[in-house]
Design an enzyme around this catalytic site. Structure first.
Site, short mmCIF file in Angstrom:
data_model
loop_
_atom_site.label_atom_id
_atom_site.label_comp_id
_atom_site.label_asym_id
_atom_site.label_seq_id
_atom_site.Cartn_x
_atom_site.Cartn_y
_atom_site.Cartn_z
N GLY A 15 0.94 -0.98 -0.04
CA GLY A 15 0.22 -0.08 0.00
C GLY A 15 0.86 0.88 -0.57
O GLY A 15 2.01 1.35 0.63
N ARG A 25 13.40 9.65 -2.92
CA ARG A 25 14.58 11.27 -3.36
C ARG A 25 15.94 10.89 -2.76
O ARG A 25 16.89 11.45 -2.94
CB ARG A 25 13.45 12.39 -2.96
CG ARG A 25 14.33 13.54 -2.98
CD ARG A 25 13.32 15.13 -2.82
NE ARG A 25 13.65 15.60 -2.29
CZ ARG A 25 14.43 16.63 -1.73
NH1 ARG A 25 14.80 16.41 -0.48
NH2 ARG A 25 15.17 17.87 -1.64
N ARG A 76 0.85 -5.00 -5.35
CA ARG A 76 1.12 -6.33 -4.24
C ARG A 76 1.51 -7.27 -4.72
O ARG A 76 0.53 -8.00 -5.55
CB ARG A 76 -0.27 -6.63 -3.24
CG ARG A 76 -1.16 -5.32 -2.29
CD ARG A 76 -1.71 -5.62 -1.49
NE ARG A 76 -2.33 -4.31 -0.66
CZ ARG A 76 -1.83 -3.67 -0.35
NH1 ARG A 76 -0.97 -4.41 0.66
NH2 ARG A 76 -2.17 -2.48 0.97
N ASP A 107 4.51 -4.82 6.23
CA ASP A 107 4.99 -5.68 6.59
C ASP A 107 5.61 -6.85 5.71
O ASP A 107 5.82 -7.86 5.21
CB ASP A 107 3.12 -6.75 7.18
CG ASP A 107 3.89 -7.85 7.96
OD1 ASP A 107 4.63 -7.58 9.05
OD2 ASP A 107 3.09 -8.29 7.86
N GLY A 108 4.30 -6.91 4.42
CA GLY A 108 4.70 -8.06 3.23
C GLY A 108 5.80 -7.55 2.36
O GLY A 108 6.22 -8.59 2.26
N THR A 130 4.06 2.48 5.34
CA THR A 130 2.71 2.18 5.41
C THR A 130 2.24 2.84 6.51
O THR A 130 2.60 3.33 7.18
CB THR A 130 2.88 0.72 5.66
OG1 THR A 130 1.49 0.73 6.80
CG2 THR A 130 3.71 0.86 7.88
N ASP A 132 -0.56 2.18 8.48
CA ASP A 132 -0.85 1.53 9.33
C ASP A 132 0.34 1.52 10.76
O ASP A 132 0.04 1.75 11.83
CB ASP A 132 -0.94 -0.05 9.11
CG ASP A 132 -1.98 0.10 8.05
OD1 ASP A 132 -3.00 0.71 7.88
OD2 ASP A 132 -2.05 -0.93 7.65
N ASP A 134 2.80 -0.73 11.97
CA ASP A 134 2.59 -1.57 12.72
C ASP A 134 4.01 -2.64 12.36
O ASP A 134 3.73 -3.49 12.19
CB ASP A 134 1.22 -2.64 11.83
CG ASP A 134 1.15 -2.76 10.23
OD1 ASP A 134 2.08 -1.99 9.89
OD2 ASP A 134 0.39 -3.23 9.80
N ARG A 167 -26.73 13.87 16.25
CA ARG A 167 -26.45 12.15 15.37
C ARG A 167 -25.14 11.57 16.51
O ARG A 167 -24.23 12.43 16.86
CB ARG A 167 -25.80 11.68 14.40
CG ARG A 167 -27.99 12.46 13.55
CD ARG A 167 -27.43 13.22 11.56
NE ARG A 167 -28.78 12.77 10.97
CZ ARG A 167 -28.49 13.50 9.84
NH1 ARG A 167 -27.61 13.75 9.00
NH2 ARG A 167 -30.06 13.33 9.53
N ARG A 176 -5.80 -2.35 8.93
CA ARG A 176 -6.40 -3.61 9.39
C ARG A 176 -6.24 -4.90 10.48
O ARG A 176 -7.06 -5.37 11.19
CB ARG A 176 -5.73 -4.79 7.82
CG ARG A 176 -6.88 -4.75 7.62
CD ARG A 176 -5.99 -6.05 5.60
NE ARG A 176 -4.49 -5.31 5.69
CZ ARG A 176 -4.20 -5.53 4.16
NH1 ARG A 176 -4.55 -5.62 3.36
NH2 ARG A 176 -2.60 -5.05 4.34
N LYS A 218 -24.63 14.55 26.54
CA LYS A 218 -23.83 14.67 25.37
C LYS A 218 -24.72 14.55 23.90
O LYS A 218 -25.90 14.02 24.00
CB LYS A 218 -22.90 13.86 24.94
CG LYS A 218 -21.13 14.31 25.48
CD LYS A 218 -20.75 13.05 24.82
CE LYS A 218 -19.30 13.18 25.49
NZ LYS A 218 -18.19 12.45 25.34
N SER A 220 -24.29 14.81 20.90
CA SER A 220 -24.36 14.01 19.16
C SER A 220 -22.62 13.18 19.96
O SER A 220 -21.98 13.34 20.98
CB SER A 220 -23.79 15.39 18.28
OG SER A 220 -22.37 15.67 18.71
O1 F6P Z 1 -1.68 -1.81 4.47
C1 F6P Z 1 -2.31 -0.15 4.59
C2 F6P Z 1 -3.36 -0.38 4.32
O2 F6P Z 1 -4.05 0.66 4.31
C3 F6P Z 1 -4.56 -0.80 5.62
O3 F6P Z 1 -4.90 0.13 6.15
C4 F6P Z 1 -5.12 -1.57 4.35
O4 F6P Z 1 -6.15 -2.29 5.54
C5 F6P Z 1 -4.97 -2.14 3.06
O5 F6P Z 1 -4.20 -0.65 3.22
C6 F6P Z 1 -6.23 -1.61 2.47
O6 F6P Z 1 -5.28 -2.53 0.67
P1 F6P Z 1 -5.89 -1.84 -0.83
O7 F6P Z 1 -5.65 -0.66 -1.00
O8 F6P Z 1 -4.19 -2.26 -1.58
O9 F6P Z 1 -7.39 -2.42 -0.43
#
Ligand code: F6P
Length: 328
Positions: A15, A25, A76, A107-108, A130, A132, A134, A167, A176, A218, A220
């Site tokens: 991603g 760069r 990917r 990660d991948g 990334t 995330d 993570d 609301r 994820r 509250k 909303s």
């Molecule tokens: O890993 C980054 C991320 O943006 C995640 O947060 C998300 O779940 C995933 O990629 C979405 O991936 P794609 O764009 O391939 O659907």
């Protein structure tokens, strides 16, 4: 300085994340600084298999520090998960006389790089990119800070309309497997509740908390829900559950989706990406390989790929406490 490395390739994979361009760069210009040749590989690990290579120099990366996405494009790659695909990738690197590879991704990407290094003993270093956040062993990944700011800006806007109509909004953010975006953006945007994959407290507790805050005055509420949260099958099912169990609010759902991955990188991400890019070339020249360049306590660190991809994302308990205290 290692005498062996004369020609370095760089790619972005998985991603995309704001700040990847700043990292490309930095890698390209650090190569130029050290008199190394630099090759850009387009479309990540898939482009590596398909031989999508282009020579790069300092001017190939002009005017990109401020741009989101990735100049080198990303993918990917399913083929890189196969031994056959990786063999072709290795052959392409050798044919192009490339001595080392810098991979920018998550990660991948690091998992693939780790396997590749084991199989072919080819020098690779990784830069964590990334939204995330993570990845183990680095305090921050490139793109995370920008994504947080994007989310907070979006929720500020949702708050205006939520408040005008009394609301309840359930707002889904990316992540994820990791709740970092949800937790930090949730605190920053003043969310009532934050639901993350690392901590499933159950739907009943959510209703009890929303009812309590409603009766305390509250009018909303905003609930931030990480993509990987397990409270419901998905956010729409969760919204249905809330509608069925409390009629104090009209319930709406907003899925922020891929807007979180785009946009001009924050200054933090640009500086981080520049430091990690320079650090990646420094590491290769010191003879390092099979590592990620990370940042810890504001210092550049080297983390083995195997450690970086451990996958047990840790959530800061103190942040959960802060979220609980400030949302009463
Ligand atoms: O890993 C980054 C991320 O943006 C995640 O947060 C998300 O779940 C995933 O990629 C979405 O991936 P794609 O764009 O391939 O659907």
């Amino acid at each position: 300085m290692s005498a062996k490395i004369k020609r370095v390739a760089v790619l972005t994979s998985g991603g995309d994340a704001p700040g990847m361009n700043a990292a490309i760069r930095a890698v390209v210009r650090a190569c130029s600084f050290h008199d190394l040749e630099c090759v850009g590989i387009f479309r990540g690990l898939q482009g590596l298999i398909e031989g999508d290579f282009k020579e790069m120099g300092p001017r190939s990366v002009k005017n990109i520090i401020n741009r989101g996405g990735t100049l080198l494009k990303s993918a990917r790659s399913k083929d890189f998960r196969t031994k056959e695909g990786r063999k072709v990738a290795y052959r392409n690197l050798i044919d192009a006389e490339i001595d080392a590879l810098v991979v920018i991704g998550g990660d991948g990407t690091f998992t693939g790089a780790n396997v590749f290094n084991d199989e072919f003993d080819f020098p690779i270093v990784g830069i964590p990119g990334t939204i995330d956040n993570d990845i183990n062993g680095t305090d921050y990944t490139i793109g995370y800070d920008t994504a947080l700011n994007t989310v907070v800006e979006a929720i500020d806007k949702i708050r205006d309309t939520a408040n005008s109509h009394n609301r309840l909004f359930l707002v889904e953010v990316m992540g994820r497997d990791a709740g970092d975006i949800a937790l930090n953006a949730g605190i920053g945007a003043g969310a009532e509740e934050i639901l993350i994959p690392e901590e499933n407290l159950g739907k009943e507790r959510l209703i009890a908390s929303l009812k309590r805050s409603k009766s305390s005055g509250k009018t909303s509420s905003i609930v931030v829900v990480a993509e990987g949260d397990q409270s419901g099958k998905n956010i729409f099912e969760l919204a249905e559950y809330v509608r069925e169990n409390m009629n104090e609010y009209e319930v709406k759902v907003t899925v922020l989706g891929h807007i979180q991955r785009g946009g001009s990188p924050s200054c933090f991400d640009r500086v981080l990406a520049s430091r990690l890019g320079v650090g990646a070339i420094d590491a290769l020249l010191e003879g390092k390989r099979d590592i990620m360049i990370g940042i810890s306590n504001n210092k550049i660190v080297h983390v083995a790929f195997s450690e970086a991809i451990k996958g047990d994302n840790k959530i800061d308990i103190d942040l959960i406490r802060v979220a609980d205290i400030t949302s009463v």
